[in-house]
Write an enzyme that holds these catalytic residues in place. Structure first.
Site, PDB file in Angstrom:
ATOM      1  N   CYS A 200       0.825  -1.207   0.000  1.00 19.56           N
ATOM      2  CA  CYS A 200       0.000   0.000   0.000  1.00 19.56           C
ATOM      3  C   CYS A 200       0.857   1.254   0.000  1.00 19.56           C
ATOM      4  O   CYS A 200       0.364   2.346  -0.220  1.00 19.56           O
ATOM      5  CB  CYS A 200      -0.932   0.007   1.198  1.00 19.56           C
ATOM      6  SG  CYS A 200      -2.344  -1.069   0.962  1.00 19.56           S
TER       7      CYS A 200
ATOM      8  N   LYS B 184       0.625   3.305  -3.142  1.00 22.60           N
ATOM      9  CA  LYS B 184      -0.602   4.025  -3.464  1.00 22.60           C
ATOM     10  C   LYS B 184      -0.285   5.440  -3.942  1.00 22.60           C
ATOM     11  O   LYS B 184       0.661   6.060  -3.445  1.00 22.60           O
ATOM     12  CB  LYS B 184      -1.440   4.098  -2.176  1.00 22.60           C
ATOM     13  CG  LYS B 184      -2.926   4.064  -2.395  1.00 22.60           C
ATOM     14  CD  LYS B 184      -3.619   3.742  -1.072  1.00 22.60           C
ATOM     15  CE  LYS B 184      -5.115   3.913  -1.179  1.00 22.60           C
ATOM     16  NZ  LYS B 184      -5.810   3.434   0.005  1.00 22.60           N
TER      17      LYS B 184
ATOM     18  N   ARG C  18     -18.889  10.568  -1.357  1.00 22.84           N
ATOM     19  CA  ARG C  18     -18.518  10.526   0.057  1.00 22.84           C
ATOM     20  C   ARG C  18     -17.628   9.298   0.260  1.00 22.84           C
ATOM     21  O   ARG C  18     -18.022   8.306   0.854  1.00 22.84           O
ATOM     22  CB  ARG C  18     -19.745  10.481   0.972  1.00 22.84           C
ATOM     23  CG  ARG C  18     -20.933   9.763   0.377  1.00 22.84           C
ATOM     24  CD  ARG C  18     -22.054   9.674   1.351  1.00 22.84           C
ATOM     25  NE  ARG C  18     -21.736   8.790   2.455  1.00 22.84           N
ATOM     26  CZ  ARG C  18     -22.670   8.205   3.218  1.00 22.84           C
ATOM     27  NH1 ARG C  18     -23.938   8.424   2.980  1.00 22.84           N
ATOM     28  NH2 ARG C  18     -22.320   7.420   4.221  1.00 22.84           N
ATOM     29  N   ALA C  19     -16.439   9.444  -0.269  1.00 22.74           N
ATOM     30  CA  ALA C  19     -15.515   8.308  -0.379  1.00 22.74           C
ATOM     31  C   ALA C  19     -15.446   7.510   0.911  1.00 22.74           C
ATOM     32  O   ALA C  19     -15.181   8.039   1.976  1.00 22.74           O
ATOM     33  CB  ALA C  19     -14.126   8.806  -0.736  1.00 22.74           C
TER      34      ALA C  19
ATOM     35  N   ASP D  51     -14.715   3.111   2.451  1.00 20.97           N
ATOM     36  CA  ASP D  51     -13.866   1.965   2.164  1.00 20.97           C
ATOM     37  C   ASP D  51     -14.340   1.206   0.924  1.00 20.97           C
ATOM     38  O   ASP D  51     -13.552   0.668   0.174  1.00 20.97           O
ATOM     39  CB  ASP D  51     -13.854   1.021   3.374  1.00 20.97           C
ATOM     40  CG  ASP D  51     -13.298   1.705   4.596  1.00 20.97           C
ATOM     41  OD1 ASP D  51     -12.267   2.378   4.448  1.00 20.97           O
ATOM     42  OD2 ASP D  51     -13.890   1.594   5.682  1.00 20.97           O
TER      43      ASP D  51
ATOM     44  N   ASP E  25      -8.747  -3.643  -4.798  1.00 19.81           N
ATOM     45  CA  ASP E  25      -7.426  -3.282  -4.276  1.00 19.81           C
ATOM     46  C   ASP E  25      -6.384  -4.160  -4.941  1.00 19.81           C
ATOM     47  O   ASP E  25      -6.570  -5.368  -5.030  1.00 19.81           O
ATOM     48  CB  ASP E  25      -7.365  -3.552  -2.761  1.00 19.81           C
ATOM     49  CG  ASP E  25      -7.293  -2.282  -1.952  1.00 19.81           C
ATOM     50  OD1 ASP E  25      -6.417  -1.457  -2.271  1.00 19.81           O
ATOM     51  OD2 ASP E  25      -8.117  -2.110  -1.035  1.00 19.81           O
TER      52      ASP E  25
ATOM     53  N   ASP F  52     -11.846  -4.160   3.031  1.00 12.86           N
ATOM     54  CA  ASP F  52     -12.775  -3.033   2.878  1.00 12.86           C
ATOM     55  C   ASP F  52     -14.227  -3.466   3.101  1.00 12.86           C
ATOM     56  O   ASP F  52     -15.034  -2.708   3.629  1.00 12.86           O
ATOM     57  CB  ASP F  52     -12.641  -2.414   1.482  1.00 12.86           C
ATOM     58  CG  ASP F  52     -11.354  -1.600   1.350  1.00 12.86           C
ATOM     59  OD1 ASP F  52     -10.948  -0.984   2.352  1.00 12.86           O
ATOM     60  OD2 ASP F  52     -10.776  -1.584   0.256  1.00 12.86           O
TER      61      ASP F  52
ATOM     62  N   GLY G  28     -11.321 -13.107 -13.618  1.00 13.05           N
ATOM     63  CA  GLY G  28     -10.202 -12.213 -13.390  1.00 13.05           C
ATOM     64  C   GLY G  28      -9.714 -11.604 -14.673  1.00 13.05           C
ATOM     65  O   GLY G  28     -10.262 -11.867 -15.758  1.00 13.05           O
TER      66      GLY G  28
ATOM     67  N   THR H 118      -5.813 -10.390 -16.526  1.00 12.89           N
ATOM     68  CA  THR H 118      -4.353 -10.326 -16.398  1.00 12.89           C
ATOM     69  C   THR H 118      -3.759  -9.536 -17.555  1.00 12.89           C
ATOM     70  O   THR H 118      -4.108  -9.787 -18.709  1.00 12.89           O
ATOM     71  CB  THR H 118      -3.761 -11.756 -16.410  1.00 12.89           C
ATOM     72  OG1 THR H 118      -4.384 -12.500 -15.369  1.00 12.89           O
ATOM     73  CG2 THR H 118      -2.266 -11.741 -16.180  1.00 12.89           C
TER      74      THR H 118
END
Lengths: 348, 200
Positions: A17, A20, A47-48, A50, A67, A90, A138, A140
């Site tokens: 992290c 970031k 209203r950001a 998690d 994430d 989160d 997913g 890739t």
């Protein structure tokens, strides 16, 4: 832990992290954008929080979050576990239950053996199984640096959403995991960390916040967030700014890996800690007794950090005991919510 | 002549590691480091101050030119980097059941114990675990002279266990600043796993 020949942290520039984008930069990019409106979007970008929350019916809403990041440990399997635990966190912080996930992968196929990717995904799957989450797909892409994470969807009751901003006057604040993973992973990258601390911190980062989240459901919790890239004070600042209250933190009570304090004094601090301080430092007032190295750890970007819980004062001791009993041995009461000074964090 | 190193273009922790390497090889009285970002500047400054250098910084455009001059003779020696793999070393466990060493004079005894803890790092990677019981737990608490030494050892990867019953007895549960709080079962298990146990 296995002895891998490849040291993943040597293949990337940023770690976990700590990689970031600085918080101020993100605000500048998003500020004033014309966002689509939908009355069922209960928690969105404006209203950001998690994770985002979208109402499906009166008793069901979707929680969604994503994430991913470059490796902060050398072992691919552990990296996969940590990235997955971090992404699922989160949903737990909002009070939801994660159900499905999709892999998000960037992989340097030209310079890295494909077996590394397999180990990373195996690590992620182990944590998904533990969380009762199914992998549904997913994506890739080829990239010079390895990155891995999850896009997660969970369920929540629309009336039981735990946001960051609902601090109440008198609430006590509880933190469930020790701080310092950014500094310690910097030391791992530098090759200075011994096996014991590496293993302890790796296990902590790979630990789901699920049990903490389950425990807190039975207590009068008003607000919650998980501590990740913006650091303890960065995430606390978000709670404070949005709630119109202030907080007082007892620095000596905040759980911290003592190795992180020692390495902070030696300057093994990720750049993200300085970005966090530059962005939120103005809200924070440190008492004279709070050492520089302690201030650094409080701004240190965390990978898969613990939950920061704001709970009614009368229930705080019981919640803390329940968390410790449930395995969060380092959980601690770290401060309280004040009416004044509004929008400020006092650290004593 | 003052050695100058150019760390522009390097992300953390690389500049600190370069400075560390220079201090490991010799003990320069002064050195100059050029970095191009604020994080590297703060980190290099902290590293040199930790090793007892006095710092001045000059801004040159977007670069920082840091000059470090050694304060006096004494400085904290820079440890050689250790291999991090497990299993290659002996596992030495040290039981510290007291806040002083030996019998006779208590003042002398506590000085000796601090000196003992300071010297433990000479065991290198064989030093595995320190266990603090009875009055030994005071060494891991706030305001103890031993605390910075123990934090340094923890930082080098030495595991530290502190007896929970003993912390409670001395009313130090909130004041413990290093190591994990532990119980007798963990201590006994650790003794079984250790290759040798040394009792102080």
């Amino acid at each position: 832990m296995t002895n891998e020949t490849i040291r993943l942290t040597q293949t990337v520039k940023g770690a976990g992290c700590a990689a970031k984008l600085p918080p101020g930069d993100l605000d500048r990019a998003l500020c004033g954008l014309n966002l689509p409106v939908d009355e069922n979007l209960i928690v969105g970008l404006d209203r950001a929080d998690d994770a985002g929350v979208y109402r499906i019916s009166n008793d069901l809403a979707l929680v969604q979050t994503i994430d991913f990041f470059p490796p902060m440990v050398d072992d691919p399997y552990w990296f996969g576990q940590i990235a997955a635990a971090n992404a699922l966190s989160d949903v737990y912080a909002m009070g939801g239950t994660p159900k499905t996930a999709m892999n998000v992968v960037a992989f340097p196929a030209k310079s890295m053996d494909i077996s590394v990717l397999r180990s990373v995904i195996e690590g992620g799957l182990a944590v998904m199984r533990e969380a009762g989450v199914v992998l549904v797909g997913g994506h890739t892409v080829e990239d010079p640096e390895l990155k891995y994470g999850l896009s997660v969807t969970g369920f929540i009751h629309p009336d039981r959403i735990l946001t960051k901003k609902n601090l109440h006057h008198g609430d006590r604040l509880i933190l469930t995991k020790p701080l310092g993973t950014g500094i310690i992973t910097t030391a791992i990258k530098a090759g200075l960390a011994g096996a014991a601390i590496m293993e302890t911190v790796t296990r902590s980062m790979a630990t789901l916040n699920r049990d903490s989240a389950m425990v807190m459901r039975d207590y009068p919790v008003h607000a919650c967030t998980d501590i990740t890239g913006f650091g303890f004070l960065g995430h606390l600042a978000e709670m404070v700014v949005d709630s119109g209250h202030g907080v007082r933190i007892q620095a000596a009570s905040v759980p911290v890996w003592s190795e992180a304090l020692a390495w902070a004094a030696m300057g093994l601090i990720p750049a993200g800690a300085y970005s966090n301080r530059n962005f939120r430092g103005a809200l924070v007032e440190f008492g004279p007794g709070v050492e520089q190295r302690c201030q650094d750890v409080l701004f240190d970007p965390q990978t898969s950090g613990g939950l920061l819980i704001s709970v009614e004062a009368e229930a705080a001791d019981d919640l803390l005991k329940a968390l410790i009993t449930a395995g969060m041995a380092d959980a601690a009461m770290v401060g309280e919510v004040l009416l004044e000074p509004k929008g400020r964090i006092i650290v004593k | 002549m003052t050695q100058e190193i150019d760390c522009r273009g390097l992300a953390c922790p690389a500049p600190v590691l370069q400075v560390r390497e220079i201090l490991e090889k010799g003990s320069p009285a002064s050195l100059i480091i050029v970095v191009d970002n604020e994080a590297a500047w703060e980190n290099v400054t902290r590293f040199l101050e930790y090793h007892n250098f006095q710092i001045t910084t000059e801004r040159q455009g977007s670069d920082f030119r840091v000059t470090g001059t050694r304060n006096g003779e004494e400085s904290i020696p820079v440890q050689e980097s250790k291999p991090v793999a497990e299993g290659q070393h002996k596992k030495i466990l040290i039981m510290v059941g007291t806040n002083r060493m030996g019998h006779g004079d208590d003042g002398l005894g506590s000085k000796l114990l601090i000196n003992f803890l300071k010297t433990l790092k000479e065991m290198g990677p064989d030093l595995w675990l320190l266990v603090f019981i009875n009055s030994g737990v005071t060494l891991a608490a706030e305001d103890s002279e031993g605390l910075p030494i123990l934090q340094g050892l923890a930082c080098e990867g030495v595991k530290i266990l502190v007896c929970g019953t003993c912390l409670t007895h001395f009313n130090l549960l909130d004041k413990k600043q290093v190591g994990e709080t532990t119980n007798m079962l963990d201590i006994v298990t650790a003794m079984q796993l250790a290759d040798s146990v040394i009792t102080v």
